[in-house]
Design a protein around this motif. Sequence first.
Motif, PDB file in Angstrom:
ATOM      1  N   ARG A   1     -34.895  15.542  -9.452  1.00  0.00           N
ATOM      2  CA  ARG A   1     -33.950  16.551  -8.302  1.00  0.00           C
ATOM      3  C   ARG A   1     -32.991  16.877  -9.807  1.00  0.00           C
ATOM      4  O   ARG A   1     -32.632  15.136  -9.988  1.00  0.00           O
TER       5      ARG A   1
ATOM      6  N   PRO B   1     -28.890  17.587  -9.732  1.00  0.00           N
ATOM      7  CA  PRO B   1     -27.561  17.125  -8.451  1.00  0.00           C
ATOM      8  C   PRO B   1     -28.080  18.103  -7.680  1.00  0.00           C
ATOM      9  O   PRO B   1     -28.354  19.737  -8.453  1.00  0.00           O
ATOM     10  N   ARG B   2     -27.602  17.738  -7.151  1.00  0.00           N
ATOM     11  CA  ARG B   2     -27.345  18.713  -5.514  1.00  0.00           C
ATOM     12  C   ARG B   2     -26.140  19.890  -5.483  1.00  0.00           C
ATOM     13  O   ARG B   2     -25.427  18.864  -6.058  1.00  0.00           O
TER      14      ARG B   2
ATOM     15  N   ASP C   1     -27.619  24.353  -2.360  1.00  0.00           N
ATOM     16  CA  ASP C   1     -28.830  23.512  -2.407  1.00  0.00           C
ATOM     17  C   ASP C   1     -29.278  24.016  -3.134  1.00  0.00           C
ATOM     18  O   ASP C   1     -30.363  24.515  -2.664  1.00  0.00           O
TER      19      ASP C   1
ATOM     20  N   PRO D   1     -38.545  18.616  -5.446  1.00  0.00           N
ATOM     21  CA  PRO D   1     -38.014  17.699  -6.474  1.00  0.00           C
ATOM     22  C   PRO D   1     -39.850  18.261  -7.344  1.00  0.00           C
ATOM     23  O   PRO D   1     -40.141  18.167  -7.187  1.00  0.00           O
TER      24      PRO D   1
ATOM     25  N   GLU E   1     -39.384  21.590 -10.624  1.00  0.00           N
ATOM     26  CA  GLU E   1     -38.446  22.009  -9.511  1.00  0.00           C
ATOM     27  C   GLU E   1     -39.407  23.095  -9.168  1.00  0.00           C
ATOM     28  O   GLU E   1     -40.137  23.309  -9.554  1.00  0.00           O
TER      29      GLU E   1
ATOM     30  N   SER F   1     -34.730  10.771  -6.982  1.00  0.00           N
ATOM     31  CA  SER F   1     -34.071  10.500  -7.705  1.00  0.00           C
ATOM     32  C   SER F   1     -33.222  11.394  -8.424  1.00  0.00           C
ATOM     33  O   SER F   1     -34.055  11.977  -8.653  1.00  0.00           O
ATOM     34  N   GLU F   2     -31.898  11.301  -8.590  1.00  0.00           N
ATOM     35  CA  GLU F   2     -31.442  11.799  -9.680  1.00  0.00           C
ATOM     36  C   GLU F   2     -30.774  11.631 -11.442  1.00  0.00           C
ATOM     37  O   GLU F   2     -30.521  12.316 -11.387  1.00  0.00           O
TER      38      GLU F   2
ATOM     39  N   THR G   1     -33.317  10.347 -14.477  1.00  0.00           N
ATOM     40  CA  THR G   1     -34.362  11.297 -15.177  1.00  0.00           C
ATOM     41  C   THR G   1     -34.826   9.666 -15.958  1.00  0.00           C
ATOM     42  O   THR G   1     -34.014   9.564 -16.643  1.00  0.00           O
TER      43      THR G   1
END
Length: 286
Positions: free
Chosen positions: A40, A42-43, A50, A55, A76, A216-217, A219
């Motif tokens: 996803r 970044p928050r 957000d 995601p 997303e 996870s952020e 990739t």
Amino acid sequence: MSAGLFTAASLRLNPSNLYEIQDAASGIVQANLVEVARVRAPRGNFLSADRVQTPRLTLAVNAPDGTTLLYFDRAEHLKLSPVAPQTAFVATDGRILARVEFDSHSAFHGGGRTLGSTEQGHTLTPAARLLDANNQPLGDLVYEQPPDLSRPTLPDGFDARAIRWIAPDGTVLAQRRDAVLYLDNRVTGVWRPIIICSYLAVAFEFHLPFADRQASETTPELYPGYAGLHSAYDEFQRNFMDQYRPPVRTPLGRGIQRDQLEHLIKIFGPIAGVIIIIALIFKYIV
């Protein structure tokens, strides 16, 4: 490739295990879906909401022997967006076989148009559009919509509406009825995996085989071009939401978006509550 998967006359998802694609006639498993990445953007930060609803999810379509045939890569999905996001079907070497999109970015400008009707009185309405690697139309997915415009579901919760896969010349390449995909035996070559994966895309439109694992952020690089595959669509989604979400006029300032306002309320509401309680306690003590 798995000969059974790409030669079967009919296929379906196993109702008790959505990660299995079965031959609809025999029930034999022709392929397995294996989640290989959940990523996803970044928050949001302290002052920014957000925007991500779900995601990015990437599934490998594997033959029964474990060989990866291709990837099913779903972008997303942003909050407040009424449509399912883009899904791409990608070969293991990074070659894009096709994309399927459900919104006006790719398909049906002036939504609500109809394409005719069936003998049963059902209206033919756009469902999604197939695009090639250069985002040029390959064909349309068309719903057979009941006269009352309802969205009937099967006992397992899936959409019960029939879908037709229609080529630009009007040829019907495949149909989905009662959750079973029926392919015309004249459909061969790359069209087979494209239709099969787009069948998965509409089945998983908002009904993903989605566990609770954290995204996870970071990739990964599952295949060449993975990181940038959805970049144009991601930009479209954000521009679309910025353009069409009505602003909310508040004392905080003109132009604060509704979801951002709710985000600020969640942050400062408890703080304000604590301050009020402390003030009341101080007042009565003093």
